[in-house]
Design a protein around this motif. Structure first.
Motif, PDB file in Angstrom:
ATOM      1  N   VAL A  53      44.939 -39.767   4.181  1.00  0.00           N
ATOM      2  CA  VAL A  53      44.609 -38.497   3.531  1.00  0.00           C
ATOM      3  C   VAL A  53      45.912 -37.805   3.130  1.00  0.00           C
ATOM      4  O   VAL A  53      46.782 -37.560   3.978  1.00  0.00           O
ATOM      5  CB  VAL A  53      43.786 -37.592   4.465  1.00  0.00           C
ATOM      6  CG1 VAL A  53      43.462 -36.267   3.777  1.00  0.00           C
ATOM      7  CG2 VAL A  53      42.497 -38.305   4.884  1.00  0.00           C
ATOM      8  N   THR A  54      46.034 -37.486   1.830  1.00  0.00           N
ATOM      9  CA  THR A  54      47.268 -36.917   1.303  1.00  0.00           C
ATOM     10  C   THR A  54      47.006 -35.573   0.638  1.00  0.00           C
ATOM     11  O   THR A  54      45.864 -35.165   0.433  1.00  0.00           O
ATOM     12  CB  THR A  54      47.891 -37.868   0.266  1.00  0.00           C
ATOM     13  OG1 THR A  54      47.017 -37.947  -0.877  1.00  0.00           O
ATOM     14  CG2 THR A  54      48.084 -39.265   0.836  1.00  0.00           C
ATOM     15  N   LEU A  85      37.308 -34.977   6.820  1.00  0.00           N
ATOM     16  CA  LEU A  85      36.135 -34.939   5.947  1.00  0.00           C
ATOM     17  C   LEU A  85      36.484 -35.402   4.525  1.00  0.00           C
ATOM     18  O   LEU A  85      35.636 -35.950   3.815  1.00  0.00           O
ATOM     19  CB  LEU A  85      35.553 -33.528   5.916  1.00  0.00           C
ATOM     20  CG  LEU A  85      34.205 -33.334   5.223  1.00  0.00           C
ATOM     21  CD1 LEU A  85      33.125 -34.217   5.856  1.00  0.00           C
ATOM     22  CD2 LEU A  85      33.793 -31.867   5.267  1.00  0.00           C
ATOM     23  N   ALA A  86      37.738 -35.217   4.136  1.00  0.00           N
ATOM     24  CA  ALA A  86      38.164 -35.657   2.808  1.00  0.00           C
ATOM     25  C   ALA A  86      38.074 -37.178   2.643  1.00  0.00           C
ATOM     26  O   ALA A  86      38.065 -37.689   1.518  1.00  0.00           O
ATOM     27  CB  ALA A  86      39.598 -35.197   2.534  1.00  0.00           C
ATOM     28  N   LEU A  91      34.906 -43.661   3.210  1.00  0.00           N
ATOM     29  CA  LEU A  91      34.566 -44.222   4.515  1.00  0.00           C
ATOM     30  C   LEU A  91      33.125 -44.006   4.967  1.00  0.00           C
ATOM     31  O   LEU A  91      32.644 -44.716   5.849  1.00  0.00           O
ATOM     32  CB  LEU A  91      35.526 -43.608   5.559  1.00  0.00           C
ATOM     33  CG  LEU A  91      35.784 -44.369   6.851  1.00  0.00           C
ATOM     34  CD1 LEU A  91      36.312 -45.764   6.565  1.00  0.00           C
ATOM     35  CD2 LEU A  91      36.768 -43.599   7.718  1.00  0.00           C
ATOM     36  N   GLU A  92      32.425 -43.053   4.393  1.00  0.00           N
ATOM     37  CA  GLU A  92      31.122 -42.684   4.966  1.00  0.00           C
ATOM     38  C   GLU A  92      30.118 -43.827   4.922  1.00  0.00           C
ATOM     39  O   GLU A  92      29.370 -44.041   5.880  1.00  0.00           O
ATOM     40  CB  GLU A  92      30.554 -41.451   4.254  1.00  0.00           C
ATOM     41  CG  GLU A  92      29.353 -40.864   4.981  1.00  0.00           C
ATOM     42  CD  GLU A  92      29.032 -39.450   4.552  1.00  0.00           C
ATOM     43  OE1 GLU A  92      28.278 -38.776   5.277  1.00  0.00           O
ATOM     44  OE2 GLU A  92      29.536 -39.009   3.488  1.00  0.00           O
ATOM     45  N   ILE A 185      28.230 -40.930  13.857  1.00  0.00           N
ATOM     46  CA  ILE A 185      27.966 -39.494  13.837  1.00  0.00           C
ATOM     47  C   ILE A 185      29.162 -38.690  13.331  1.00  0.00           C
ATOM     48  O   ILE A 185      29.117 -37.458  13.298  1.00  0.00           O
ATOM     49  CB  ILE A 185      27.559 -38.977  15.232  1.00  0.00           C
ATOM     50  CG1 ILE A 185      28.677 -39.245  16.242  1.00  0.00           C
ATOM     51  CG2 ILE A 185      26.252 -39.619  15.677  1.00  0.00           C
ATOM     52  CD1 ILE A 185      28.426 -38.592  17.597  1.00  0.00           C
ATOM     53  N   LEU A 186      30.244 -39.371  12.956  1.00  0.00           N
ATOM     54  CA  LEU A 186      31.482 -38.675  12.598  1.00  0.00           C
ATOM     55  C   LEU A 186      31.266 -37.622  11.518  1.00  0.00           C
ATOM     56  O   LEU A 186      31.588 -36.437  11.698  1.00  0.00           O
ATOM     57  CB  LEU A 186      32.537 -39.692  12.151  1.00  0.00           C
ATOM     58  CG  LEU A 186      33.805 -39.096  11.525  1.00  0.00           C
ATOM     59  CD1 LEU A 186      34.537 -38.208  12.523  1.00  0.00           C
ATOM     60  CD2 LEU A 186      34.718 -40.207  11.010  1.00  0.00           C
ATOM     61  N   PHE A 187      30.732 -38.031  10.378  1.00  0.00           N
ATOM     62  CA  PHE A 187      30.662 -37.091   9.258  1.00  0.00           C
ATOM     63  C   PHE A 187      29.594 -36.017   9.468  1.00  0.00           C
ATOM     64  O   PHE A 187      29.742 -34.891   8.985  1.00  0.00           O
ATOM     65  CB  PHE A 187      30.473 -37.854   7.948  1.00  0.00           C
ATOM     66  CG  PHE A 187      31.721 -38.599   7.548  1.00  0.00           C
ATOM     67  CD1 PHE A 187      32.797 -37.931   6.999  1.00  0.00           C
ATOM     68  CD2 PHE A 187      31.828 -39.968   7.768  1.00  0.00           C
ATOM     69  CE1 PHE A 187      33.965 -38.601   6.662  1.00  0.00           C
ATOM     70  CE2 PHE A 187      32.992 -40.648   7.432  1.00  0.00           C
ATOM     71  CZ  PHE A 187      34.066 -39.964   6.878  1.00  0.00           C
ATOM     72  N   ASP A 188      28.548 -36.340  10.220  1.00  0.00           N
ATOM     73  CA  ASP A 188      27.576 -35.299  10.578  1.00  0.00           C
ATOM     74  C   ASP A 188      28.253 -34.218  11.411  1.00  0.00           C
ATOM     75  O   ASP A 188      28.077 -33.011  11.158  1.00  0.00           O
ATOM     76  CB  ASP A 188      26.417 -35.922  11.348  1.00  0.00           C
ATOM     77  CG  ASP A 188      25.495 -34.860  11.927  1.00  0.00           C
ATOM     78  OD1 ASP A 188      24.855 -34.138  11.137  1.00  0.00           O
ATOM     79  OD2 ASP A 188      25.447 -34.729  13.173  1.00  0.00           O
ATOM     80  N   MET A 189      29.038 -34.617  12.396  1.00  0.00           N
ATOM     81  CA  MET A 189      29.729 -33.636  13.238  1.00  0.00           C
ATOM     82  C   MET A 189      30.772 -32.861  12.440  1.00  0.00           C
ATOM     83  O   MET A 189      30.927 -31.647  12.620  1.00  0.00           O
ATOM     84  CB  MET A 189      30.378 -34.335  14.438  1.00  0.00           C
ATOM     85  CG  MET A 189      29.389 -34.844  15.474  1.00  0.00           C
ATOM     86  SD  MET A 189      30.188 -35.213  17.077  1.00  0.00           S
ATOM     87  CE  MET A 189      31.353 -36.486  16.597  1.00  0.00           C
TER      88      MET A 189
END
Length: 453
Positions: A53-54, A85-86, A91-92, A185-189
């Motif tokens: 992420v940049t 989140l970016a 990745l999602e 659950i990463l992106f949900d959290m």
């Protein structure tokens, strides 16, 4: 079958305290950009894919990681949670298949694959923790966030020092920043993190509280504080360099290298020193150096882009520049500089010489003060010196020129034409002696000086 592992490396910080046009994560440690060390660590832990992420302006960072990682842009910068989140676009979809996502920082060059692998293993534990946080115990916890553990050693909260009570500040276990998170659950959290704080930012550390509210456990894996050391200033960069040098020296010593004063020797990430190499004090190894078994590099030598053969002797005060190839048992002595040249087995250049764009044949001897005149102001030219030849002191070899096997060049010669094998060549002006001429010249010069005065 091992669990799927991905990694997100946060590298969007502007690094304003570095006071540099170069993005912070591209500053080198032991010759490698900091983010390169982190990429190596996540690769060593088995993470694939990897997302860096940049910031929008960091084109050079994106170029540097091209081919090793996907890239995402955080715009605007709204905290660490927002930065992870970016990576959603990249990745999602992968995360829906489950597994673990490592979150690392591009300015922590001391992190190791072994530590990241322990984080992944802890995330794979039977109780299926949602988050595993890297913790450490510094000598001075200071302003680090504290890791608050429950009676069963489960991580309950991460509390920033500015928000901590005196009781919490007495905790020595601190947040190292790196996390291993349940991918499913990463992106949900992440989307549930709020920004109700003084900075109005979305903090990754809030994932611990969200996981607890969902009835999921969180754990801590500890490491040497050195591995969590981030770099945000030139002073921090110097500390990271010193730490990495200690690590590289220790690895060399463990591998059978003798260093008489290891704290004075500087290595690069790709320095290759074989068993029974001896390195004297104050030696500097630049990039792309390999030294074979039994060679000795004496004090105050500088090597870069060079290969030193077995049993060779280099220095003291020698300089090997890119393209230097030193053969077995060859000698490169004090104040000798070699550039883009092959010194074959047993050849010697022991004193005060420059050898560039050349081949020195096996067993040849290069006298003190000899130089290869390889540059004509426009182009470089090659000098070829045959095996067993003898080049007298203070010889200038004007390239392109070839000296055959076994030839002898008299001291003080300027050689502009090829010399056949076994020939003897002396190129000097005729000696002319004028008896008493020195005194007469001296008196004439003194008379001129008086006249001008």
């Amino acid at each position: 079958m091992s669990e799927r592992v991905a990694a997100v490396i946060l590298s969007a910080g502007m690094g304003t305290r570095m006071k540099s046009a170069l993005p912070k994560v591209l500053h080198p440690v032991a010759g490698k950009p900091m983010i390169g060390w982190v990429l190596d660590a996540v690769a060593g832990s088995g993470a694939d894919p990897v997302v860096v992420v940049t910031a929008p302006a960091h084109d050079t960072v994106r170029e540097a990681v091209s081919g090793r990682a996907a890239v995402a842009v955080q715009d605007p910068p709204l905290g660490t949670g927002h930065a992870v989140l970016a990576s959603a676009e990249a990745l999602e979809t992968w995360c829906r298949g489950g597994g673990t996502v490592l979150v690392c920082f591009g300015d922590t060059p001391m992190i190791t694959p072994q530590t990241l692998s322990r984080l992944v293993a802890a995330r794979q534990a039977a109780d299926d923790p949602a988050v595993v946080v890297l913790g450490f115990e510094p000598e001075d916890p200071g302003q680090y966030g504290r890791l608050v553990l429950g009676p069963d050693m489960v991580l309950e909260r991460i509390i920033e020092a500015r928000d901590a009570t005196p009781e919490v500040l007495s905790i020595r276990l601190c947040n190292g920043g790196v996390m291993a998170i349940d991918a499913s659950i990463l992106f949900d959290m992440l989307r549930r993190i709020g920004n109700d704080n003084a900075k109005g930012e979305f903090y990754l550390t809030d994932l611990v509280g969200i996981a607890h509210r969902d009835g999921r456990r969180c754990h801590v894996v500890t490491c040497d504080p050195l591995e969590t050391q981030g770099v945000d200033s030139r002073a921090g960069l110097a500390r990271a360099e010193a730490a990495m040098q200690d690590r590289l020296r220790a690895a060399a010593l463990e591998g059978g290298v003798t260093m008489t004063a290891p704290e004075t020797v500087f290595l690069t990430h790709d320095t290759r020193l074989a068993q029974d190499v001896t390195v004297g004090p104050h030696v500097v190894f630049g990039p792309k150096v390999a030294v074979e078994e039994g060679a000795e590099i004496r004090a105050f030598s500088h090597l870069e882009g060079a290969h030193v053969g077995p049993g060779a002797l280099v220095g003291p005060y020698a300089r090997l520049r890119p393209g230097a190839r030193i053969g077995a048992q060859a000698h490169i002595g004090n104040f000798v500089e070699v550039k883009n040249a092959e010194i074959e087995a047993g050849a010697k250049a022991n004193h005060l010489s420059y050898i560039g764009d050349a081949r020195i044949g096996s067993g040849a001897n290069i006298g003190a003060g000899t130089i290869t005149c390889n540059y004509d102001g426009t182009n470089k030219h090659h000098t070829d010196i045959g095996a067993r030849s003898f080049i007298g002191s203070n010889t200038a070899l004007v390239a392109p020129v070839k000296v055959g096997d076994g030839a002898i060049i008299g001291a003080g010669s300027t050689v502009t034409r090829d010399v056949a094998g076994d020939d003897l060549v002396v190129v000097r002006g005729e000696t002319k002696t004028i008896p008493g001429g020195g005194e007469r010249l001296r008196q004439r010069n003194l008379a001129k000086k008086k006249t001008k005065g």
